[in-house]
Design a protein around this motif. Structure first.
Motif, short mmCIF file in Angstrom:
data_model
loop_
_atom_site.label_atom_id
_atom_site.label_comp_id
_atom_site.label_asym_id
_atom_site.label_seq_id
_atom_site.Cartn_x
_atom_site.Cartn_y
_atom_site.Cartn_z
N GLY A 53 0.87 -1.41 -0.12
CA GLY A 53 0.09 0.05 0.19
C GLY A 53 0.96 1.26 0.09
O GLY A 53 0.36 2.28 0.24
N THR A 54 2.23 1.03 -0.34
CA THR A 54 2.87 2.31 -0.30
C THR A 54 2.76 3.22 -1.67
O THR A 54 2.52 2.58 -2.60
CB THR A 54 4.28 1.92 -0.14
OG1 THR A 54 4.62 1.27 0.90
CG2 THR A 54 5.31 3.34 -0.42
N LEU A 55 2.49 4.42 -1.60
CA LEU A 55 2.24 5.35 -2.49
C LEU A 55 3.64 5.96 -2.94
O LEU A 55 4.25 6.55 -2.22
CB LEU A 55 1.31 6.31 -2.16
CG LEU A 55 1.14 7.25 -3.35
CD1 LEU A 55 0.29 6.66 -4.73
CD2 LEU A 55 0.05 8.45 -2.87
N TYR A 56 4.01 5.68 -4.17
CA TYR A 56 5.31 6.45 -4.64
C TYR A 56 4.86 7.50 -5.68
O TYR A 56 3.95 7.44 -6.48
CB TYR A 56 6.13 5.37 -5.42
CG TYR A 56 6.71 4.16 -4.73
CD1 TYR A 56 7.73 4.32 -4.13
CD2 TYR A 56 6.06 3.23 -4.36
CE1 TYR A 56 8.45 3.35 -3.40
CE2 TYR A 56 6.59 2.14 -3.69
CZ TYR A 56 7.72 2.32 -2.96
OH TYR A 56 8.18 1.13 -2.37
N LYS A 57 5.54 8.59 -5.57
CA LYS A 57 5.16 9.74 -6.25
C LYS A 57 6.44 10.34 -6.80
O LYS A 57 7.52 10.43 -6.33
CB LYS A 57 4.37 11.03 -5.21
CG LYS A 57 3.03 10.63 -4.80
CD LYS A 57 2.65 11.84 -4.29
CE LYS A 57 1.33 11.52 -3.82
NZ LYS A 57 0.63 12.94 -3.35
N LEU A 58 6.43 10.70 -8.07
CA LEU A 58 7.50 11.40 -8.82
C LEU A 58 7.58 12.64 -8.27
O LEU A 58 6.69 13.30 -7.97
CB LEU A 58 7.19 11.28 -10.23
CG LEU A 58 8.46 11.59 -11.19
CD1 LEU A 58 9.41 10.47 -11.05
CD2 LEU A 58 8.02 11.61 -12.71
N ARG A 59 8.79 12.97 -7.79
CA ARG A 59 9.14 14.26 -7.30
C ARG A 59 8.64 15.60 -8.34
O ARG A 59 8.95 15.36 -9.64
CB ARG A 59 10.65 14.46 -7.14
CG ARG A 59 11.09 14.01 -5.68
CD ARG A 59 12.67 14.32 -5.45
NE ARG A 59 13.27 13.27 -4.88
CZ ARG A 59 14.01 12.33 -5.21
NH1 ARG A 59 14.40 12.33 -6.38
NH2 ARG A 59 14.43 11.29 -4.23
N ALA A 60 8.13 16.45 -7.88
CA ALA A 60 8.00 17.76 -8.68
C ALA A 60 9.05 18.24 -9.68
O ALA A 60 10.27 18.29 -9.13
CB ALA A 60 7.41 19.09 -7.78
N GLY A 61 8.85 18.38 -10.78
CA GLY A 61 9.82 18.59 -11.75
C GLY A 61 10.95 17.84 -12.21
O GLY A 61 11.77 17.96 -13.10
N GLU A 62 10.76 16.64 -11.90
CA GLU A 62 11.41 15.40 -12.38
C GLU A 62 11.12 15.16 -13.95
O GLU A 62 9.86 15.18 -14.24
CB GLU A 62 11.23 14.24 -11.64
CG GLU A 62 11.97 14.11 -10.38
CD GLU A 62 13.52 14.05 -10.38
OE1 GLU A 62 13.95 13.26 -11.35
OE2 GLU A 62 14.10 14.76 -9.67
N VAL A 63 12.06 14.89 -14.84
CA VAL A 63 12.01 14.72 -16.08
C VAL A 63 12.27 13.44 -16.46
O VAL A 63 13.49 12.96 -16.16
CB VAL A 63 12.79 15.64 -17.01
CG1 VAL A 63 12.59 15.20 -18.32
CG2 VAL A 63 12.38 17.15 -16.81
N ILE A 64 11.39 12.51 -17.05
CA ILE A 64 11.54 11.30 -17.19
C ILE A 64 11.98 11.07 -18.73
O ILE A 64 11.17 11.44 -19.56
CB ILE A 64 10.52 10.56 -17.08
CG1 ILE A 64 10.13 10.42 -15.66
CG2 ILE A 64 10.74 9.02 -17.42
CD1 ILE A 64 8.86 9.77 -15.30
N LYS A 65 13.18 10.79 -19.18
CA LYS A 65 13.65 10.76 -20.81
C LYS A 65 13.29 9.60 -21.10
O LYS A 65 13.79 8.34 -20.62
CB LYS A 65 15.03 11.18 -20.78
CG LYS A 65 15.39 12.61 -20.40
CD LYS A 65 16.63 12.96 -20.43
CE LYS A 65 17.12 14.39 -19.94
NZ LYS A 65 18.40 14.77 -20.17
N GLY A 66 12.82 9.38 -22.45
CA GLY A 66 12.33 8.31 -22.91
C GLY A 66 11.27 7.63 -22.78
O GLY A 66 10.84 6.60 -23.25
N HIS A 67 10.32 8.29 -21.91
CA HIS A 67 9.08 7.72 -21.69
C HIS A 67 8.04 8.72 -22.09
O HIS A 67 8.35 10.00 -21.61
CB HIS A 67 8.68 7.61 -19.96
CG HIS A 67 9.90 6.35 -19.54
ND1 HIS A 67 9.59 5.06 -19.70
CD2 HIS A 67 11.09 6.52 -19.09
CE1 HIS A 67 10.77 4.41 -19.19
NE2 HIS A 67 11.67 5.07 -18.97
N HIS A 68 7.11 8.36 -22.60
CA HIS A 68 5.90 9.34 -22.85
C HIS A 68 4.60 9.06 -22.13
O HIS A 68 4.23 8.09 -21.92
CB HIS A 68 5.67 9.34 -24.29
CG HIS A 68 6.54 9.58 -25.21
ND1 HIS A 68 7.30 10.84 -25.34
CD2 HIS A 68 7.52 8.78 -25.85
CE1 HIS A 68 8.29 10.79 -26.08
NE2 HIS A 68 8.48 9.62 -26.41
#
Length: 68
Positions: A53-68
């Motif tokens: 039940g852990t919720l993982y969140k992407l940090r604000a401003g993070e850019v994921i290259k190669g993913h759309h």
């Protein structure tokens, strides 16, 4: 040396360097955890582990290259 810790947090922020994301993460103690499960955080910016039940969140401003 990385110190392993219990997964007591219910919300964890991660960055692009943490991808591909899986729970438990490498810095968590594995002996008392659940099987590793990969979590698709790329599309929505967050993912919930179906085991703990852990919720993982992407940090604000993070850019994921190669993913759309």
């Amino acid at each position: 040396m990385t110190v392993q810790k219990e997964n007591t947090q219910r919300v964890i922020e991660v960055g692009a360097a943490d991808l591909p994301l899986h729970c438990p993460t490498p810095d968590q103690i594995a002996w008392n955890g659940h099987p590793r499960v990969f979590l698709p955080i790329e599309k929505k910016g967050e993912a919930l582990c179906p085991y703990c039940g852990t919720l993982y969140k992407l940090r604000a401003g993070e850019v994921i290259k190669g993913h759309h």
